[in-house]
Design an enzyme around this catalytic site. Structure first.
Site, PDB file in Angstrom:
ATOM      1  N   HIS A  79       0.815  -1.214   0.000  1.00  0.00           N
ATOM      2  CA  HIS A  79       0.000   0.000   0.000  1.00  0.00           C
ATOM      3  C   HIS A  79       0.849   1.265   0.000  1.00  0.00           C
ATOM      4  O   HIS A  79       0.335   2.352  -0.236  1.00  0.00           O
ATOM      5  CB  HIS A  79      -0.914   0.030   1.230  1.00  0.00           C
ATOM      6  CG  HIS A  79      -1.827  -1.146   1.320  1.00  0.00           C
ATOM      7  ND1 HIS A  79      -1.645  -2.166   2.236  1.00  0.00           N
ATOM      8  CD2 HIS A  79      -2.908  -1.495   0.586  1.00  0.00           C
ATOM      9  CE1 HIS A  79      -2.589  -3.078   2.085  1.00  0.00           C
ATOM     10  NE2 HIS A  79      -3.360  -2.696   1.086  1.00  0.00           N
ATOM     11  N   HIS A 109       2.778   8.820   0.711  1.00  0.00           N
ATOM     12  CA  HIS A 109       1.529   8.733  -0.041  1.00  0.00           C
ATOM     13  C   HIS A 109       1.680   9.571  -1.308  1.00  0.00           C
ATOM     14  O   HIS A 109       2.185  10.685  -1.259  1.00  0.00           O
ATOM     15  CB  HIS A 109       0.353   9.265   0.779  1.00  0.00           C
ATOM     16  CG  HIS A 109       0.000   8.409   1.963  1.00  0.00           C
ATOM     17  ND1 HIS A 109      -0.908   7.370   1.892  1.00  0.00           N
ATOM     18  CD2 HIS A 109       0.449   8.443   3.244  1.00  0.00           C
ATOM     19  CE1 HIS A 109      -1.022   6.803   3.082  1.00  0.00           C
ATOM     20  NE2 HIS A 109      -0.197   7.430   3.920  1.00  0.00           N
ATOM     21  N   HIS A 126       4.698  10.803   5.915  1.00  0.00           N
ATOM     22  CA  HIS A 126       4.192  10.713   7.281  1.00  0.00           C
ATOM     23  C   HIS A 126       5.265  10.155   8.211  1.00  0.00           C
ATOM     24  O   HIS A 126       5.827   9.081   7.953  1.00  0.00           O
ATOM     25  CB  HIS A 126       2.965   9.803   7.345  1.00  0.00           C
ATOM     26  CG  HIS A 126       1.750  10.371   6.692  1.00  0.00           C
ATOM     27  ND1 HIS A 126       0.614   9.633   6.418  1.00  0.00           N
ATOM     28  CD2 HIS A 126       1.488  11.644   6.273  1.00  0.00           C
ATOM     29  CE1 HIS A 126      -0.285  10.413   5.852  1.00  0.00           C
ATOM     30  NE2 HIS A 126       0.224  11.627   5.748  1.00  0.00           N
ATOM     31  N   THR A 210      -5.095   7.072   8.489  1.00  0.00           N
ATOM     32  CA  THR A 210      -5.718   7.215   7.167  1.00  0.00           C
ATOM     33  C   THR A 210      -5.820   5.888   6.431  1.00  0.00           C
ATOM     34  O   THR A 210      -6.142   5.859   5.241  1.00  0.00           O
ATOM     35  CB  THR A 210      -4.945   8.225   6.301  1.00  0.00           C
ATOM     36  OG1 THR A 210      -3.622   7.717   6.063  1.00  0.00           O
ATOM     37  CG2 THR A 210      -4.864   9.581   6.969  1.00  0.00           C
TER      38      THR A 210
END
Length: 298
Positions: A79, A109, A126, A210
């Site tokens: 991911h 991300h 992050h 998130t």
């Protein structure tokens, strides 16, 4: 260019979800994420409306050992691309935080998750921390204010960001390896270089993770100043694979802010002084008008 080392097994700090559990599109996408991801009232990310943010000096953030050079591991989690550091713990405090927080991991991300006045940047990093009063991240995530995430936004530049080169080289190597293997980096990871030079200003709000399970236990700091990234560097992330498909995007859509407040930290700024200044200004304006009216009568 840093030293990218051998292939290894998953690191103890690694958080890997099966690629089939959830995703960013299709029937596994954000609209179908389970539980509090759908029903929660303090979900992240959000759109930061700069004019609506409450200006207040919440204090400077203190980044302890962020300037050390670490060895670490980079993994394709299916991911995202996650970075785990080896060595002494890295701590975060200040910023009106209730405790000292330990850096758990870093991940990217693409495009950015948080938007600013509706604009989405190409990349967001992050820094994920957990409260040191808890045994580990998983336990902390179940408690209010148990997790703190520092978010750094990147804006496009015609020039490459040299501080990303070590990470991107390793990312290329793990792009087809989902979860099973990772690449080690030797004494070349300096977290401080992945923070904006100006640490004095940030946005802060209460939110959630998130990704599933979207626990609403996160204090978010979105740094106001941005770093840069080139389009070719962003493309390296977009080539990361999840199963048979490339991860062209890894962001969750913005969530409803609801009745939450977003604070904009400005050094030396206080709501009280602002209110006082406003009152004084109003009084002076009234006096000036009356003086002008009096002069017109003569």
């Amino acid at each position: 260019m840093g030293q990218v080392g051998q292939v290894g097994k998953p690191h103890r700090g690694l958080q890997i979800s099966k690629a089939s559990d959830w995703g960013y599109w299709g029937y596994l996408g954000p609209k179908n994420w389970p539980g509090i991801c759908t029903t929660g009232k303090k979900q992240s990310p959000i759109d930061i409306v700069t004019e609506d943010a409450i200006r207040l000096d919440l204090g400077a953030l203190k980044f302890d050992r962020y300037d050390f050079a670490f060895s670490g591991w980079i993994t394709n989690t299916g991911h995202s691309v996650q970075i785990d550091l080896d060595g002494v713990p890295v701590h975060l405090s200040g910023g009106s935080l209730p405790s000292v927080y330990v850096l758990q991991q870093m991940h990217f991300h693409w495009s950015a998750e948080h938007t600013v006045d509706g604009f989405r940047h190409p990349l967001e990093l992050h820094f994920v921390h957990y409260d040191n009063q808890y045994a580990n991240f998983s336990v902390a995530a179940e408690h209010e204010n148990g997790v703190v995430v520092i978010a750094v936004l990147f804006e496009l530049s015609n020039e490459e960001n040299p501080d990303l080169s070590v990470i991107l080289k390793a990312t290329n190597m793990v792009s087809h390896w989902v979860g099973k293997t990772m690449i080690s980096i030797k004494k070349e990871l300096i977290p401080y270089l992945l923070l904006p030079k100006d640490h004095t200003t940030y946005y802060r709000y209460q939110g959630s993770l998130t990704t599933p399970g979207c626990q609403e236990s996160v204090i978010w700091f979105v740094m106001t100043e941005r770093l840069t990234v080139s389009e070719s560097q962003v493309k390296v992330f977009k080539r990361v694979m999840s199963g048979e498909y490339a991860l062209n995007s890894t962001y969750r859509p913005v969530q409803d802010l609801g009745d939450r407040k977003v604070y904009h930290r400005l050094e030396g700024y206080s709501g009280t002084s602002s209110f006082t200044s406003s009152v004084v200004s109003s009084i002076l304006s009234v006096i000036l008008v009356r003086l002008l009216q009096s002069s017109e009568n003569f």
